[in-house]
Design a protein around this motif. Structure first.
Motif, PDB file in Angstrom:
ATOM      1  N   GLY A 179       0.787  -1.231   0.000  1.00  0.00           N
ATOM      2  CA  GLY A 179       0.000   0.000   0.000  1.00  0.00           C
ATOM      3  C   GLY A 179       0.814   1.274   0.000  1.00  0.00           C
ATOM      4  O   GLY A 179       0.287   2.355   0.233  1.00  0.00           O
ATOM      5  N   VAL A 180       2.123   1.173  -0.275  1.00  0.00           N
ATOM      6  CA  VAL A 180       3.023   2.330  -0.211  1.00  0.00           C
ATOM      7  C   VAL A 180       3.591   2.646  -1.595  1.00  0.00           C
ATOM      8  O   VAL A 180       3.993   1.749  -2.325  1.00  0.00           O
ATOM      9  N   ALA A 181       3.622   3.938  -1.922  1.00  0.00           N
ATOM     10  CA  ALA A 181       4.270   4.409  -3.146  1.00  0.00           C
ATOM     11  C   ALA A 181       5.295   5.475  -2.784  1.00  0.00           C
ATOM     12  O   ALA A 181       5.067   6.278  -1.867  1.00  0.00           O
TER      13      ALA A 181
ATOM     14  N   ILE B 176       6.841  15.224   0.269  1.00  0.00           N
ATOM     15  CA  ILE B 176       5.400  15.434   0.416  1.00  0.00           C
ATOM     16  C   ILE B 176       4.828  14.095   0.843  1.00  0.00           C
ATOM     17  O   ILE B 176       5.095  13.066   0.204  1.00  0.00           O
ATOM     18  N   PHE B 177       4.052  14.093   1.921  1.00  0.00           N
ATOM     19  CA  PHE B 177       3.457  12.861   2.427  1.00  0.00           C
ATOM     20  C   PHE B 177       1.945  12.941   2.323  1.00  0.00           C
ATOM     21  O   PHE B 177       1.345  13.924   2.744  1.00  0.00           O
TER      22      PHE B 177
ATOM     23  N   PRO C  74      -3.422  -1.867  -4.015  1.00  0.00           N
ATOM     24  CA  PRO C  74      -3.617  -0.423  -4.193  1.00  0.00           C
ATOM     25  C   PRO C  74      -2.848   0.368  -3.130  1.00  0.00           C
ATOM     26  O   PRO C  74      -2.563  -0.130  -2.047  1.00  0.00           O
ATOM     27  N   VAL C  75      -2.536   1.594  -3.473  1.00  0.00           N
ATOM     28  CA  VAL C  75      -1.728   2.462  -2.619  1.00  0.00           C
ATOM     29  C   VAL C  75      -2.617   3.403  -1.808  1.00  0.00           C
ATOM     30  O   VAL C  75      -3.543   4.000  -2.347  1.00  0.00           O
ATOM     31  N   ASP C  76      -2.322   3.515  -0.519  1.00  0.00           N
ATOM     32  CA  ASP C  76      -3.007   4.500   0.315  1.00  0.00           C
ATOM     33  C   ASP C  76      -2.031   5.384   1.092  1.00  0.00           C
ATOM     34  O   ASP C  76      -2.416   6.301   1.797  1.00  0.00           O
ATOM     35  N   ILE C  77      -0.732   5.122   0.930  1.00  0.00           N
ATOM     36  CA  ILE C  77       0.318   5.959   1.513  1.00  0.00           C
ATOM     37  C   ILE C  77       1.279   6.324   0.382  1.00  0.00           C
ATOM     38  O   ILE C  77       1.783   5.447  -0.314  1.00  0.00           O
ATOM     39  N   ALA C  78       1.487   7.620   0.203  1.00  0.00           N
ATOM     40  CA  ALA C  78       2.449   8.083  -0.805  1.00  0.00           C
ATOM     41  C   ALA C  78       3.402   9.079  -0.156  1.00  0.00           C
ATOM     42  O   ALA C  78       2.959  10.011   0.521  1.00  0.00           O
ATOM     43  N   PHE C  79       4.678   8.853  -0.333  1.00  0.00           N
ATOM     44  CA  PHE C  79       5.698   9.791   0.141  1.00  0.00           C
ATOM     45  C   PHE C  79       6.522  10.171  -1.079  1.00  0.00           C
ATOM     46  O   PHE C  79       7.314   9.378  -1.579  1.00  0.00           O
ATOM     47  N   ALA C  80       6.274  11.373  -1.589  1.00  0.00           N
ATOM     48  CA  ALA C  80       6.960  11.838  -2.792  1.00  0.00           C
ATOM     49  C   ALA C  80       8.217  12.618  -2.407  1.00  0.00           C
ATOM     50  O   ALA C  80       8.231  13.325  -1.399  1.00  0.00           O
ATOM     51  N   LEU C  81       9.238  12.480  -3.232  1.00  0.00           N
ATOM     52  CA  LEU C  81      10.490  13.207  -3.027  1.00  0.00           C
ATOM     53  C   LEU C  81      10.870  13.954  -4.299  1.00  0.00           C
ATOM     54  O   LEU C  81      10.742  13.415  -5.404  1.00  0.00           O
ATOM     55  N   PHE C  82      11.336  15.177  -4.105  1.00  0.00           N
ATOM     56  CA  PHE C  82      11.907  15.970  -5.194  1.00  0.00           C
ATOM     57  C   PHE C  82      13.334  16.306  -4.792  1.00  0.00           C
ATOM     58  O   PHE C  82      13.581  16.694  -3.654  1.00  0.00           O
TER      59      PHE C  82
ATOM     60  N   LYS D 223      20.000   8.810  -0.298  1.00  0.00           N
ATOM     61  CA  LYS D 223      19.874   8.697   1.156  1.00  0.00           C
ATOM     62  C   LYS D 223      18.446   8.977   1.597  1.00  0.00           C
ATOM     63  O   LYS D 223      17.907   8.282   2.461  1.00  0.00           O
ATOM     64  N   ALA D 224      17.839  10.005   1.016  1.00  0.00           N
ATOM     65  CA  ALA D 224      16.456  10.349   1.368  1.00  0.00           C
ATOM     66  C   ALA D 224      15.507   9.226   0.961  1.00  0.00           C
ATOM     67  O   ALA D 224      14.618   8.838   1.732  1.00  0.00           O
ATOM     68  N   LEU D 225      15.697   8.698  -0.223  1.00  0.00           N
ATOM     69  CA  LEU D 225      14.853   7.602  -0.709  1.00  0.00           C
ATOM     70  C   LEU D 225      15.011   6.370   0.185  1.00  0.00           C
ATOM     71  O   LEU D 225      14.019   5.722   0.557  1.00  0.00           O
TER      72      LEU D 225
END
Length: 154
Positions: free
Chosen positions: A61-63, A78-79, A95-103, A114-116
């Motif tokens: 459930g994580v992206a 962004i979480f 299906p995904v219900d948690i998304a933690f995006a990184l730029f 390291k962040a990823l």
């Protein structure tokens, strides 16, 4: 590196639903624009470009959508909690219900990795994700994400 160094409280949200991956990326980009001053259109395009290389749904459930932008000076996150899970093409087909995006900056190299790795390690822990899923207040989610990282990252 700690999550608090890449995530602002205003970049943590709960959204009802996203009708598609592209719509979710638009939500992420809009939050990135508000929280960090990023260009939303460039952020969406960068996320879509990265996603075209392979899905960033890591399972359970994580992206972890991520992209590099030349307008970013440091790694930013962004979480999101999605109240209605979204098909994301994840490796386990869940299906995904948690998304933690990184730029990250174009030349971030090791910092981006390291962040990823930090976010991946943190969200790999099922009990931690259960705790996140049980809370729908952004301020509480931010606190959970940023507290006692030495225990989470172990």
């Amino acid at each position: 590196m700690q999550i608090s160094s890449i995530l602002k409280p205003e970049a943590v949200r709960v959204i009802g639903a996203a009708s598609s991956k592209k719509r979710l990326f638009q939500e992420i980009a809009d939050i990135a624009q508000l929280a960090y001053g990023q260009d939303a259109q460039a952020a969406v395009e960068a996320l879509l470009d990265r996603e075209s290389l392979g899905p960033t749904g890591v399972g359970h459930g994580v992206a972890l959508p991520h992209a590099r932008l030349d307008t970013v000076s440091e790694v930013r996150g962004i979480f999101l909690i999605l109240e209605k899970p979204l098909d994301f093409g994840a490796v386990d087909r869940q299906p995904v219900d948690i998304a933690f995006a990184l730029f990250a900056p174009e030349d971030a190299g090791v910092e981006h990795l390291k962040a990823l790795a930090l976010v991946s390690r943190t969200l790999r822990e099922q009990s931690f994700c259960t705790k996140l899923r049980a809370n729908h207040d952004p301020a509480t989610l931010y606190t959970i994400l940023t507290e006692d990282q030495s225990v989470q990252a172990a």
